[in-house]
Design a protein around this motif. Structure first.
Motif, PDB file in Angstrom:
ATOM      1  N   LEU A  26       0.825  -1.203   0.000  1.00  0.00           N
ATOM      2  CA  LEU A  26       0.000   0.000   0.000  1.00  0.00           C
ATOM      3  C   LEU A  26       0.866   1.262   0.000  1.00  0.00           C
ATOM      4  O   LEU A  26       0.571   2.231  -0.697  1.00  0.00           O
ATOM      5  CB  LEU A  26      -0.933  -0.003   1.208  1.00  0.00           C
ATOM      6  CG  LEU A  26      -2.008  -1.094   1.183  1.00  0.00           C
ATOM      7  CD1 LEU A  26      -2.729  -1.167   2.527  1.00  0.00           C
ATOM      8  CD2 LEU A  26      -2.998  -0.872   0.056  1.00  0.00           C
ATOM      9  N   ILE A  56      -3.227   7.506   5.013  1.00  0.00           N
ATOM     10  CA  ILE A  56      -3.900   6.777   3.938  1.00  0.00           C
ATOM     11  C   ILE A  56      -3.509   5.304   3.961  1.00  0.00           C
ATOM     12  O   ILE A  56      -4.361   4.414   3.814  1.00  0.00           O
ATOM     13  CB  ILE A  56      -3.577   7.402   2.569  1.00  0.00           C
ATOM     14  CG1 ILE A  56      -4.173   8.797   2.461  1.00  0.00           C
ATOM     15  CG2 ILE A  56      -4.101   6.527   1.433  1.00  0.00           C
ATOM     16  CD1 ILE A  56      -3.780   9.545   1.202  1.00  0.00           C
ATOM     17  N   ARG A 110     -12.414  -1.735  -2.567  1.00  0.00           N
ATOM     18  CA  ARG A 110     -11.540  -1.059  -1.608  1.00  0.00           C
ATOM     19  C   ARG A 110     -10.409  -0.315  -2.331  1.00  0.00           C
ATOM     20  O   ARG A 110      -9.972   0.748  -1.880  1.00  0.00           O
ATOM     21  CB  ARG A 110     -10.963  -2.059  -0.601  1.00  0.00           C
ATOM     22  CG  ARG A 110     -12.014  -2.884   0.155  1.00  0.00           C
ATOM     23  CD  ARG A 110     -12.782  -2.101   1.185  1.00  0.00           C
ATOM     24  NE  ARG A 110     -13.968  -2.828   1.621  1.00  0.00           N
ATOM     25  CZ  ARG A 110     -14.104  -3.404   2.816  1.00  0.00           C
ATOM     26  NH1 ARG A 110     -13.123  -3.327   3.712  1.00  0.00           N
ATOM     27  NH2 ARG A 110     -15.212  -4.038   3.128  1.00  0.00           N
ATOM     28  N   SER A 111      -9.934  -0.863  -3.444  1.00  0.00           N
ATOM     29  CA  SER A 111      -8.904  -0.152  -4.216  1.00  0.00           C
ATOM     30  C   SER A 111      -9.475   1.127  -4.814  1.00  0.00           C
ATOM     31  O   SER A 111      -8.773   2.141  -4.930  1.00  0.00           O
ATOM     32  CB  SER A 111      -8.344  -1.060  -5.315  1.00  0.00           C
ATOM     33  OG  SER A 111      -9.294  -1.280  -6.349  1.00  0.00           O
ATOM     34  N   SER A 156      -6.151   2.341   4.714  1.00  0.00           N
ATOM     35  CA  SER A 156      -6.352   1.364   3.646  1.00  0.00           C
ATOM     36  C   SER A 156      -5.990  -0.035   4.113  1.00  0.00           C
ATOM     37  O   SER A 156      -6.647  -1.013   3.738  1.00  0.00           O
ATOM     38  CB  SER A 156      -5.516   1.739   2.420  1.00  0.00           C
ATOM     39  OG  SER A 156      -5.896   2.997   1.927  1.00  0.00           O
ATOM     40  N   LEU A 205      -9.493   3.623  -2.074  1.00  0.00           N
ATOM     41  CA  LEU A 205      -8.118   4.099  -1.856  1.00  0.00           C
ATOM     42  C   LEU A 205      -7.770   5.194  -2.855  1.00  0.00           C
ATOM     43  O   LEU A 205      -7.190   6.226  -2.488  1.00  0.00           O
ATOM     44  CB  LEU A 205      -7.140   2.927  -1.985  1.00  0.00           C
ATOM     45  CG  LEU A 205      -5.643   3.269  -2.104  1.00  0.00           C
ATOM     46  CD1 LEU A 205      -5.178   4.103  -0.916  1.00  0.00           C
ATOM     47  CD2 LEU A 205      -4.831   1.990  -2.230  1.00  0.00           C
TER      48      LEU A 205
END
Length: 221
Positions: A89, A197, A159-160, A201, A163
């Motif tokens: 990430l 972030i 979820r990506s 994430s 993000l």
């Protein structure tokens, strides 16, 4: 202006206009006028508005994507899946913040343009955006999936997407963080933004994986 300077002026003017007005509403004539050039020079250098946009994306995203893939390769060598997920990430987020010049992947104006064009739905822009990011995005999704064997692909894709939204907003509107914290937090602090972030994430992705949780009592507390 020399031909090289005209080309750079056209690219710069296009980013400014696209970020403010979107792709559909901006004409070649408006771009040429803002650059102090004529329409003929724009068609000479780029041929079409779509070709101009493609070059803008290539110039901004290739260095960023290359750095992301370099960091991803390092992250994938980490044995522990949770540490590896955190590193993956960070490999995705960090290059977007570590660049600040107009043509190396960073810059508020280009980030704002990306957000505007992504929402606009123009077919040319959609194709160019996909070409610029999909290969790298799939590589990161696969790497994240390897860390989370119990997570379904649908959840990972969503979820990506979240993000990416967080990344956009943190880059183009850091002042909101400063304002809502009454100045206690500096929204322009890039290191803190990256850490926040990445941590948020990580928690988001990690919650998708229920496999092995019963085998990890230290995570149940």
């Amino acid at each position: 202006m020399s031909r090289g300077n005209v080309r750079e002026a056209l690219l710069s003017a296009a980013v400014t206009l696209f970020s403010s007005n979107g792709y559909n509403a901006v004409s070649l004539r408006e771009i040429a006028k803002a650059a102090g050039a004529n329409v003929g020079s724009l068609t000479y250098h780029f041929g079409s508005k779509a070709a101009l946009l493609r070059e803008i994306y290539q110039r901004h995203t290739e260095p960023m994507n290359n750095r992301r893939m370099e960091l991803l390769g390092e992250a994938r060598r980490i044995h522990d899946p949770e540490e590896r997920l955190m590193a993956i990430l960070r490999a995705y987020v960090l290059p977007a913040f570590s660049s600040s010049s107009d043509f190396d992947g960073g810059g508020v104006e280009f980030t704002r343009m990306r957000a505007v064009l992504s929402a606009e739905g123009n077919e040319d822009a959609r194709t160019i955006i996909a070409g610029a990011f999909d290969v790298t995005s799939r590589a990161f999704l696969d790497a994240i999936a390897d860390c989370l064997p119990g997570a379904d692909r649908e959840g990972l894709v969503w979820r990506s997407h979240f993000l990416l939204g967080a990344l956009y907003y943190a880059l183009i509107n850091p002042q909101r963080v400063t304002r809502l914290s009454d100045g206690a937090v500096d929204g322009n602090d890039r290191n803190t933004a990256v850490n926040q972030i990445v941590e948020a994430s990580f928690a988001s992705f990690r919650s998708l994986d229920t496999s092995g949780r019963e085998k990890r009592p230290d995570h149940a507390a």
